[in-house]
Each structure stands twice: as C-alpha cells, then as structure tokens.
Design a protein around this motif. Structure first.
Motif, PDB file in Angstrom:
ATOM      1  N   TYR A  11      -2.755 -11.602  -2.110  1.00  0.00           N
ATOM      2  CA  TYR A  11      -2.021 -10.811  -2.891  1.00  0.00           C
ATOM      3  C   TYR A  11      -1.074 -10.575  -1.747  1.00  0.00           C
ATOM      4  O   TYR A  11      -0.180  -9.433  -1.858  1.00  0.00           O
ATOM      5  CB  TYR A  11      -2.980  -9.686  -3.117  1.00  0.00           C
ATOM      6  N   ASN A  12      -1.021 -11.207  -0.404  1.00  0.00           N
ATOM      7  CA  ASN A  12      -0.087 -10.860   0.637  1.00  0.00           C
ATOM      8  C   ASN A  12       1.191 -11.372   0.052  1.00  0.00           C
ATOM      9  O   ASN A  12       1.188 -12.574  -0.271  1.00  0.00           O
ATOM     10  CB  ASN A  12      -0.712 -11.501   1.942  1.00  0.00           C
ATOM     11  N   TYR A  13       2.327 -10.597   0.674  1.00  0.00           N
ATOM     12  CA  TYR A  13       3.535 -11.088   0.288  1.00  0.00           C
ATOM     13  C   TYR A  13       4.391 -10.543   1.692  1.00  0.00           C
ATOM     14  O   TYR A  13       4.051  -9.626   2.249  1.00  0.00           O
ATOM     15  CB  TYR A  13       4.355 -10.650  -0.676  1.00  0.00           C
ATOM     16  N   GLY A  47       1.155 -10.822   6.142  1.00  0.00           N
ATOM     17  CA  GLY A  47       2.231 -11.581   6.625  1.00  0.00           C
ATOM     18  C   GLY A  47       2.522 -13.080   6.057  1.00  0.00           C
ATOM     19  O   GLY A  47       2.115 -13.120   5.034  1.00  0.00           O
ATOM     20  N   MET A  48       3.301 -13.663   6.695  1.00  0.00           N
ATOM     21  CA  MET A  48       3.072 -15.013   6.380  1.00  0.00           C
ATOM     22  C   MET A  48       2.354 -16.142   7.085  1.00  0.00           C
ATOM     23  O   MET A  48       2.327 -17.460   7.209  1.00  0.00           O
ATOM     24  CB  MET A  48       4.717 -15.894   6.640  1.00  0.00           C
ATOM     25  N   ALA A  58       6.256  -2.266   2.929  1.00  0.00           N
ATOM     26  CA  ALA A  58       6.179  -1.616   1.701  1.00  0.00           C
ATOM     27  C   ALA A  58       5.052  -0.737   1.590  1.00  0.00           C
ATOM     28  O   ALA A  58       5.235   0.452   1.296  1.00  0.00           O
ATOM     29  CB  ALA A  58       5.720  -2.798   0.694  1.00  0.00           C
ATOM     30  N   VAL A  59       3.853  -0.828   2.412  1.00  0.00           N
ATOM     31  CA  VAL A  59       2.823   0.047   2.581  1.00  0.00           C
ATOM     32  C   VAL A  59       3.311   1.290   3.396  1.00  0.00           C
ATOM     33  O   VAL A  59       3.087   2.197   2.693  1.00  0.00           O
ATOM     34  CB  VAL A  59       1.495  -0.502   3.005  1.00  0.00           C
ATOM     35  N   ILE A 113       2.026   1.313  -4.867  1.00  0.00           N
ATOM     36  CA  ILE A 113       3.331   0.563  -5.248  1.00  0.00           C
ATOM     37  C   ILE A 113       3.190  -0.899  -4.626  1.00  0.00           C
ATOM     38  O   ILE A 113       3.251  -2.090  -5.229  1.00  0.00           O
ATOM     39  CB  ILE A 113       4.557   0.886  -5.068  1.00  0.00           C
ATOM     40  N   ALA A 114       3.037  -0.835  -3.061  1.00  0.00           N
ATOM     41  CA  ALA A 114       2.720  -2.044  -2.433  1.00  0.00           C
ATOM     42  C   ALA A 114       1.833  -2.963  -2.890  1.00  0.00           C
ATOM     43  O   ALA A 114       1.790  -4.147  -3.069  1.00  0.00           O
ATOM     44  CB  ALA A 114       2.567  -1.585  -0.993  1.00  0.00           C
ATOM     45  N   ASN A 115       0.532  -2.344  -3.422  1.00  0.00           N
ATOM     46  CA  ASN A 115      -0.361  -3.194  -4.082  1.00  0.00           C
ATOM     47  C   ASN A 115      -0.295  -3.840  -5.281  1.00  0.00           C
ATOM     48  O   ASN A 115      -0.891  -4.864  -5.666  1.00  0.00           O
ATOM     49  CB  ASN A 115      -1.719  -2.467  -4.115  1.00  0.00           C
ATOM     50  N   VAL A 116       0.498  -2.965  -6.281  1.00  0.00           N
ATOM     51  CA  VAL A 116       0.770  -3.424  -7.601  1.00  0.00           C
ATOM     52  C   VAL A 116       1.711  -4.544  -7.329  1.00  0.00           C
ATOM     53  O   VAL A 116       1.526  -5.741  -8.107  1.00  0.00           O
ATOM     54  CB  VAL A 116       1.393  -2.413  -8.309  1.00  0.00           C
TER      55      VAL A 116
END
Lengths: 350, 170
Positions: free
Chosen positions: A265-267, A189-190, A273-274, A281-284
């Motif tokens: 790698y978190n956004y 998360g943030m 997205a996962v 895709i979420a991890n790319v």
C-alpha cells in the motif's frame, strides 16, 4: 475478546470477501475486453454500458443451465471438487494487508483480516491445498480426459510450488519476517523489494502464472488434446466455480506480487500525506495505490494470455525443474553472500 | 466445558474417525482423502497448542506435497481390489514391532520435551515464533538438525540414483 473487535473484524472480512468476488467477476469482463482490444475487436458491449453487466448475465446463464452429472461412483467427491477450489481461492485474502490503518470512532483499525506472524507461509499452505479441488474433481468425473487434465495440473502446480518457495526464501533473508504487514511496512517510501530482488520477482511471477493455471501454463485445460481438461464433465455453476476460482486466484496472486515486491500500500510521499492530510486520507490513498498496482498485474496476466502460446508439457517441466529451481538457489546464494558481507563489514567497522 | 475443550473433542473425534476410515475404506483414493482430512485435523490440534508455524508447515508438507504425490500415484496406478497384494504373516509382526518402537520414541519425546518447554514458559519468551524456533534448532539442536538434513539428502540422492538406474537398464 471484546465485541468491538469481533464487529470490526467481521466488517473487514465481509469487505475483503466482497472485494475478491467483485474483482473475480469483473476480471472475466476485463479479460474479454482486453482480449478484444488486443485482437482489434469490440468485445462484450450489449449488456449495459460498455458491457458492464456482462458478468451478471454470465452468472445468470451459468446458474440457470442444466446441471449435468456424469455416471460416476463418486458423486460426493464430484460435488466437493469445485467447493474446495472456490474456498481455497477465497481463503488466501485473509492475510493480505490492504492498507496501514484507519482512525475511526476513536480507535485504530488495521486494514487486514488477520496479521499472522507467518502470513506468507499461510499463503503457501492454502495455495498448496488448492490443488485438491482440481485433482478430486478431475478424478471423480470418471473420465480419462478429466483425469489426465487433473494429473497434469497437479504435477505442474507441485513442481512450480518448489521454485516459488525457493524464490521467496531470498526475499525472506532480506526482510527477516514472514508477516505480510511487516514486509509492506519495510518498503515504505520507494524502498520496494523489486529493486533488491529482481530475479526473485521474475521467478515468483512465472510460478504465479503456473499456480493459477494461466496461459502459457494452461496445459491442464488444453482444448485440442483434453477437451476441457479437469472440468470437462462439469456444467452449470459447478463449472462456473472452477472458472471463478481461477480468476480469484489471479486476483490474489496479483495482490501478493504487489505486496511482496511493489511496496504494497506504500506510495511515494505517503509519510508526507500522513502528516498533512491525516491518517485516514493517506491510507485510503494507500489502498488506492495497492489497487492500481494489482490491477496492473491482472492486466499483465491477461496481456500474456493473449500474447504467448502454450508451452509443450516437457518444456514446462524443463523450465520448472532445470531452470527456475537452480536459478532460485543461485539467487539464495547471492543474497546470502551479500548479507554476510554486509554483516562482516559492519562487525569489523569498514 | 470451555470452548477450547469442545474444539479439542471435535478435532480429536475427527482425527480418530478419519484415521480409522483411512485403514478400513476399500477404495485407495478414499483412504488417501481420509488421510488428508486427518492431517488437517492434526494441524488443528497444533493450532490449539498455539503452534501456528508447525500447523502451517504440517499443511504445506503433508497435505500440500506428500499426499498430493500419493493421490497422484494411486490415480495413475489404477488399483483394484482384485489386485491387492498378498501380505505374509511376517509383515504383521513387523507392523506390530514398529508400532511399539514408535510408541517408545514418542514416550521418550514426551518425557524429554517437557523441561525445555517449561524453561521458555518461565522466561515468558514466545517459544512458538519462528525466530525462537530457528535459534533453538541451530543452537540447542544443531547436531540432530544437521543429521536430519543429511538423512533427507541421502534419501533424495537415493531416489535420483534409483530412477537413473531404471533408465539405464532400458
């Protein structure tokens, strides 16, 4: 150990190695472009579009240059110096989590060469060994300017390592783990550590500049006093290795900064997205997020280089020992007090 | 032979060879570098014992800090063979006595450490992880741990005092 793990890990290792080399190569190009931009020039623009083949041309030039050797009784150590600098610069990337996991061929693949229990300490260990490349090279050159450059670089790196280690302790008290993967996961998360440990981040950032021997801490290669510092006597690709190692270190420091303080790698919206786009895709995208963060830090490194002038040597030592170390200790005490207060509050139920 | 045994033999050979080279090489810088290699191979031994934390801390503290300061001093002192210090016979006796004492301490450590490791092996707890290590240091070995920290603090204050004294005399 089954063979698929070996294949999987070797693919990751080769990919990380290639990424580090590529980033170090293109950092040299980016540095010249950023410098040109800050000074209102054009920068390299002859080799390929936007000068994109400039690093290749530079590499070719360095390889084909005459290899000059000084008259030194320590030829072997003269050779070993750049080798140590380069290999330590490449070793650190082993513990960095580049992403969470990919689901390919019916198995989960962790995007990390190895998830050490003590990943952060491994980073410190390799960084502290990196000093040898500079010291041995500088001493074996048999030249007083090289020696002074090497001694300066080593004393600077040893001094700033202490502040760096102390600044991280406050962070570790919060995260409770040394594994870079777990630290990344905690920041989902943030929930980035920069919001909880801004002081620790600033100290770590300053020390990262000093560890990479970048301006404003590049006294080791202070041209006006020391010619080229520890690599005065080096030429051809040995010199290239020293320069290359500096850029690889910069890349790794930027990545560590992004992983420790800016969520790795978190956004925002990664869990969404996962769920909706699938793990891959979420991890790319996660890798892309980490890449953007670290490019931001690399740009910051360059920006500072072309903005802030070099420190004087006594100012450098003053900053390291009298300002950063006490600040880091104060930060530890504050963090400890806050954690203890939270614990006591939880214990008595208020 | 298993791979672990082969790795151990190579590491042990490197450790012993570099340890001897440290003593016998003429150039002080070369001795220091051999000692660094020796420290690295000892870190390798720790890794063979699955003690990752110990191995990394060993590299950070010995190779990364102490030996760099050593190299530093040697480089600045510019030691030559002619300026080698004369060693009286009493120092050799002292060296032998201290070596025997260290052996005694090591034997005591080996005898006493075994049961504690065994306990953790039987409970199946990962006694090499930092969490367990920290708990052991601050529970079972609280007093020795504090003594060591006091010792380090005293040494630190001592060095600061000594350097201050020299400055005052000037």
């Amino acid at each position: 150990m089954d063979s698929t793990i070996i294949i999987e890990k070797s693919v990751i290792i080769v990919a990380v190695f290639a990424l580090t080399m590529l980033m170090a190569m293109y950092s040299t190009w980016a540095e010249r472009k950023v410098a040109a931009w800050l000074q209102d020039r054009v920068g390299p623009n002859r080799a390929g579009p936007f000068g994109l083949f400039q690093p290749l041309a530079d590499g070719l030039k360095l390889f084909s240059k005459e290899e000059f050797e000084p008259n030194t009784p320590n030829r072997f150590l003269f050779f070993v110096g750049p080798a140590i600098a380069m290999s330590t610069a490449l070793m650190t990337s082993a513990v960095i989590p580049w992403g969470d996991r990919l689901h390919l061929f019916g198995r989960d693949i962790l995007l990390q060469a190895t998830d050490l229990n003590i990943g952060l300490l491994y980073f410190f260990g390799v960084v502290s060994v990196g000093v040898y490349g500079i010291m041995i090279g500088g001493w074996a050159s048999n030249n007083k300017f090289s020696l002074i450059g090497a001694v300066r670089a080593a004393s600077q790196m040893v001094s700033y390592e202490i502040a760096m280690g102390l600044s991280i302790i406050a962070l570790l008290m919060m995260t409770g783990t040394l594994s870079l993967r777990e630290i990344s996961m905690q920041q989902a998360g943030m929930n980035w550590n920069i919001f909880y440990q801004p002081l620790s981040f600033i100290i770590f950032l300053i020390c990262a500049f000093a560890e990479a021997n970048r301006t404003p801490f590049d006294l080791a290669e202070c041209e006006t006093e020391l010619i080229g510092g520890y690599h005065t006597e080096y030429s051809s690709m040995k010199m290239g290795f020293y320069l290359f190692a500096e850029y690889a270190n910069m890349f790794i420091s930027s990545t560590i900064l992004a992983v420790l303080f800016f969520g790795g790698y978190n956004y925002p919206g990664m869990s969404w997205a996962v769920e909706n786009w699938g793990v891959n895709i979420a991890n790319v995208l996660g890798f892309g997020a980490l890449f953007i963060k670290l490019c931001g830090f690399i740009f910051f490194f360059m920006w500072v280089r072309w903005t802030i002038p070099r420190f004087r040597y006594d100012q450098l030592m003053h900053l390291g020992w009298r300002i950063l170390i006490p600040l880091a200790i104060v930060n530890i005490i504050i963090t400890g007090t806050v954690i203890l207060r939270a614990d006591i509050a939880a214990y008595f139920g208020f | 032979m298993s791979t672990v045994l082969i790795i151990f033999c190579v590491l042990a050979a490197i450790t012993l060879a570099t340890a001897f080279l440290t003593i016998f090489s003429r150039n002080p810088i070369h001795s220091a570098i051999y000692l660094v290699i020796c420290f690295f191979s000892i870190a390798g031994h720790y890794l063979l014992l699955n003690a990752q934390f110990l191995a990394i801390v060993h590299v950070i503290v010995y190779s990364g800090a102490i030996m760099i300061l050593f190299l530093f001093t040697i480089m600045l002192m510019n030691l030559n063979e002619e300026r080698e210090v004369h060693r009286p016979r009493i120092t050799r006796v002292g060296a032998i006595v201290s070596f025997c004492l260290i052996c005694l301490v090591l034997i005591a450590i080996f005898i006493n450490s075994k049961p504690i490791v065994g306990e953790y092996v039987t409970t199946g707890e990962d006694y090499q992880s930092i969490k367990v290590l920290g708990k052991i240091l601050l529970n079972e070995y609280m007093v020795p741990f504090e003594f060591v920290s006091i010792l380090l603090l005293v040494a630190m204050i001592g060095t600061v005092l000594l350097s201050k004294k020299e400055k005052l005399q000037k």
